[in-house]
Write an enzyme that holds these catalytic residues in place. Sequence first.
Site, mmCIF file in Angstrom:
data_model
loop_
_atom_site.group_PDB
_atom_site.id
_atom_site.type_symbol
_atom_site.label_atom_id
_atom_site.label_comp_id
_atom_site.label_asym_id
_atom_site.label_seq_id
_atom_site.Cartn_x
_atom_site.Cartn_y
_atom_site.Cartn_z
ATOM 1 N N ARG A 41 -11.426 6.248 5.722
ATOM 2 C CA ARG A 41 -12.800 6.734 5.981
ATOM 3 C C ARG A 41 -13.095 8.051 5.290
ATOM 4 N NH1 ARG A 41 -14.443 7.472 11.953
ATOM 5 N NH2 ARG A 41 -12.249 7.817 12.484
ATOM 6 N N ARG A 59 -14.838 3.079 11.362
ATOM 7 C CA ARG A 59 -13.776 2.205 10.829
ATOM 8 C C ARG A 59 -14.373 0.875 10.387
ATOM 9 N NH1 ARG A 59 -11.513 4.887 15.082
ATOM 10 N NH2 ARG A 59 -9.548 6.022 14.766
ATOM 11 N N ASP A 105 -2.614 6.117 18.647
ATOM 12 C CA ASP A 105 -3.436 6.460 19.819
ATOM 13 C C ASP A 105 -2.554 6.995 20.950
ATOM 14 O OD1 ASP A 105 -5.787 5.505 18.528
ATOM 15 O OD2 ASP A 105 -5.108 3.468 18.939
ATOM 16 N N ASP A 148 2.128 -1.820 -4.342
ATOM 17 C CA ASP A 148 0.798 -1.203 -4.364
ATOM 18 C C ASP A 148 0.169 -1.618 -5.688
ATOM 19 O OD1 ASP A 148 -1.427 0.828 -4.489
ATOM 20 O OD2 ASP A 148 -0.390 1.699 -2.785
ATOM 21 N N GLY A 184 0.070 5.013 -1.216
ATOM 22 C CA GLY A 184 -1.066 5.716 -0.632
ATOM 23 C C GLY A 184 -0.680 6.882 0.265
ATOM 24 N N HIS A 210 -8.309 -0.353 18.489
ATOM 25 C CA HIS A 210 -8.122 0.890 17.729
ATOM 26 C C HIS A 210 -9.411 1.338 17.063
ATOM 27 C CE1 HIS A 210 -6.214 4.079 15.546
ATOM 28 N NE2 HIS A 210 -6.657 3.597 14.399
ATOM 29 N N GLY A 242 0.866 -1.196 0.000
ATOM 30 C CA GLY A 242 0.000 0.000 0.000
ATOM 31 C C GLY A 242 0.890 1.229 0.000
ATOM 32 N N ILE A 252 -0.726 7.129 3.508
ATOM 33 C CA ILE A 252 0.199 6.730 4.580
ATOM 34 C C ILE A 252 1.451 6.121 3.958
ATOM 35 C CG2 ILE A 252 0.564 5.150 6.535
ATOM 36 C CD1 ILE A 252 -2.542 5.242 6.920
ATOM 37 N N GLY A 253 1.239 5.283 2.938
ATOM 38 C CA GLY A 253 2.347 4.514 2.364
ATOM 39 C C GLY A 253 3.511 5.367 1.916
HETATM 40 N N1 LIG Z 1 -3.934 1.945 12.378
HETATM 41 C C1 LIG Z 1 -4.113 3.237 12.385
HETATM 42 O O1 LIG Z 1 -3.884 3.895 13.394
HETATM 43 C C2 LIG Z 1 -4.558 3.939 11.152
HETATM 44 C C3 LIG Z 1 -5.039 3.246 10.082
HETATM 45 N N2 LIG Z 1 -5.420 3.874 8.935
HETATM 46 C C4 LIG Z 1 -5.907 3.050 7.822
HETATM 47 O O2 LIG Z 1 -4.867 2.853 6.873
HETATM 48 C C5 LIG Z 1 -5.449 2.527 5.593
HETATM 49 C C6 LIG Z 1 -4.793 3.326 4.486
HETATM 50 O O3 LIG Z 1 -5.083 4.680 4.612
HETATM 51 P P1 LIG Z 1 -4.531 5.763 3.550
HETATM 52 O O4 LIG Z 1 -3.111 5.526 3.265
HETATM 53 O O5 LIG Z 1 -4.975 7.075 4.004
HETATM 54 O O6 LIG Z 1 -5.385 5.335 2.244
HETATM 55 P P2 LIG Z 1 -5.033 5.631 0.715
HETATM 56 O O7 LIG Z 1 -6.255 5.331 -0.069
HETATM 57 O O8 LIG Z 1 -4.406 6.960 0.573
HETATM 58 O O9 LIG Z 1 -3.919 4.544 0.399
HETATM 59 C C7 LIG Z 1 -4.176 3.185 0.395
HETATM 60 C C8 LIG Z 1 -3.310 2.538 -0.670
HETATM 61 O O10 LIG Z 1 -3.603 1.141 -0.666
HETATM 62 C C9 LIG Z 1 -3.507 0.726 -2.007
HETATM 63 N N3 LIG Z 1 -4.139 -0.568 -2.198
HETATM 64 C C10 LIG Z 1 -5.464 -0.871 -2.332
HETATM 65 N N4 LIG Z 1 -5.625 -2.180 -2.535
HETATM 66 C C11 LIG Z 1 -4.390 -2.729 -2.500
HETATM 67 C C12 LIG Z 1 -3.899 -4.041 -2.656
HETATM 68 N N5 LIG Z 1 -4.712 -5.065 -2.860
HETATM 69 N N6 LIG Z 1 -2.567 -4.250 -2.576
HETATM 70 C C13 LIG Z 1 -1.734 -3.227 -2.355
HETATM 71 N N7 LIG Z 1 -2.130 -1.949 -2.212
HETATM 72 C C14 LIG Z 1 -3.444 -1.711 -2.287
HETATM 73 C C15 LIG Z 1 -4.156 1.845 -2.807
HETATM 74 O O11 LIG Z 1 -3.808 1.785 -4.176
HETATM 75 C C16 LIG Z 1 -3.607 3.061 -2.089
HETATM 76 O O12 LIG Z 1 -2.413 3.518 -2.688
HETATM 77 C C17 LIG Z 1 -6.948 2.793 5.755
HETATM 78 O O13 LIG Z 1 -7.607 1.569 5.944
HETATM 79 C C18 LIG Z 1 -7.019 3.643 7.006
HETATM 80 O O14 LIG Z 1 -8.246 3.542 7.652
HETATM 81 C C19 LIG Z 1 -5.334 5.234 8.810
HETATM 82 C C20 LIG Z 1 -4.851 5.978 9.860
HETATM 83 C C21 LIG Z 1 -4.471 5.413 11.122
HETATM 84 O O1 LIG Z 2 -9.777 7.581 11.847
HETATM 85 C C1 LIG Z 2 -9.475 6.844 10.903
HETATM 86 O O2 LIG Z 2 -10.272 6.316 10.148
HETATM 87 C C2 LIG Z 2 -8.034 6.539 10.702
HETATM 88 C C3 LIG Z 2 -7.461 6.068 11.973
HETATM 89 O O3 LIG Z 2 -7.535 4.911 12.306
HETATM 90 C C4 LIG Z 2 -6.966 7.064 12.904
HETATM 91 O O4 LIG Z 2 -6.717 8.229 12.518
HETATM 92 O O5 LIG Z 2 -6.790 6.721 14.082
#
Ligand SMILES: NC(=O)C1=CN([C@@H]2O[C@H](COP(=O)(O)OP(=O)(O)OC[C@H]3O[C@@H](n4cnc5c(N)ncnc54)[C@H](O)[C@@H]3O)[C@@H](O)[C@H]2O)C=CC1
Ligand SMILES: O=C([O-])CC(=O)C(=O)O
Length: 362
Positions: free
Chosen positions: A102, A108, A171, A54, A31, A200, A28, A33-34
């Site tokens: 989201r 989530r 968090d 990705d 993206g 989370h 990923g 975050i990536g």
């Molecule tokens: N654990 C945590 O604290 C947090 C988790 N997240 C989660 O992280 C995830 C990613 O968020 P963002 O980077 O903002 O989203 P984004 O949409 O900007 O990036 C996600 C990337 O995943 C790629 N992707 C989709 N399907 C794929 C696959 N099968 N194989 C490889 N890559 C693939 C997309 O092409 C995209 O580049 C979301 O589910 C979000 O909710 C976000 C913030 C905090």
């Molecule tokens: O809020 C979201 O969907 C993304 C996330 O997990 C966070 O920012 O903690």
Amino acid sequence: MPDSAPASPPSATYPSHSSTMVKAVVLGAAGGIGQPLSLLLKTNPLITQLGLFDIVNTPGVAADLSHIATPSVVVGRLPPNDGLKEVLTGADLVVIPAGVPRKPGMTRDDLFKINAGIVKDLATGIATVAPKAFVLVISNPVNSTVPIVAEVFKKHGVYDPKRIFGVTTLDVVRASTFVAEVLGKPAEAPNVVVPVIGGHSGVTIVPLLSQSTHALPSDISADAYAALVKRIQFGGDEVVKAKDGAGSATLSMAYAGYEFSTKIIRALKGEKGIIAPSYVSLKADPAGGSALAAELGTELEFFSSNVELGTEGVVKIHSLGKLTAQEQELVKAAIPELQTNIKTGVTFVAEKYEAEEKNPKL
Ligand SMILES: NC(=O)C1=CN([C@@H]2O[C@H](COP(=O)(O)OP(=O)(O)OC[C@H]3O[C@@H](n4cnc5c(N)ncnc54)[C@H](O)[C@@H]3O)[C@@H](O)[C@H]2O)C=CC1
Ligand SMILES: O=C([O-])CC(=O)C(=O)O
């Protein structure tokens, strides 16, 4: 060098793997975050190989990062032609921020429908190609996606609960920042450590403010305390709202994901006594998590707490320590939701495998 000099080709290949090398992989990687996470990993001198995968844009991201003068060789691959397999080969740690984020009004859990399948497929790749890698799951809903990875690894006969982690660092980062703000000492934020346990999402995020390194004012009002807890639990919503449809936290998440990855790498390298918060299986603990289960008053398969890390993954899950009555109530509220979230992940994988057995073409 003249402007016309050829750029490093994105098709660079890795040197062969050895124990002195650390290969980090981001799935990923193109993206929100990536990309910043990959940038931060590129700055880490302990990393010798950086694999980016990705479904879009990784050759470009890799070419860009490959011009940074740090030790790691960067390779970016796309799905066809064994791209995932190539990137995962020899991986020591695999960070997964793949999946959809989201939009305002979503929880989530609303992401589960899309992200569960993405995480299952990527976990299948890891279980097949790099079953010993440490897996760091960022994709939401973490409370359910981590059980998905565990179930896939079980199915492939390579499950080691000590090596699968849900990344809950954000968090703790938020709690530190918000507590420093309440204390009126924002500059102190890096030194404030607040344990955050549970999971989370929403009420499963349980800050243990009584165990903060920096005590809250003794005369803090009940309303101010409740508002602080709520802000930590729903900090993600603040960013989703501010981004107004353009996604959720990416930059603070990349910072947090890098912080956790760095601890994993230091532990892999043999540094002792590294402690980090993470959402892990209670079975990762040598005692099977019995002490934590006793504290929780229930057998929960996954829970986030401080864990001690070593070369083989989780060495020990820390106990929760003394909780205030308010914190006990927060834990009580988190447990049923965690149970539901865990079951959702486990059931999803079981149903997928059942369907695949009935129809092997799936
Ligand atoms: N654990 C945590 O604290 C947090 C988790 N997240 C989660 O992280 C995830 C990613 O968020 P963002 O980077 O903002 O989203 P984004 O949409 O900007 O990036 C996600 C990337 O995943 C790629 N992707 C989709 N399907 C794929 C696959 N099968 N194989 C490889 N890559 C693939 C997309 O092409 C995209 O580049 C979301 O589910 C979000 O909710 C976000 C913030 C905090
Ligand atoms: O809020 C979201 O969907 C993304 C996330 O997990 C966070 O920012 O903690």
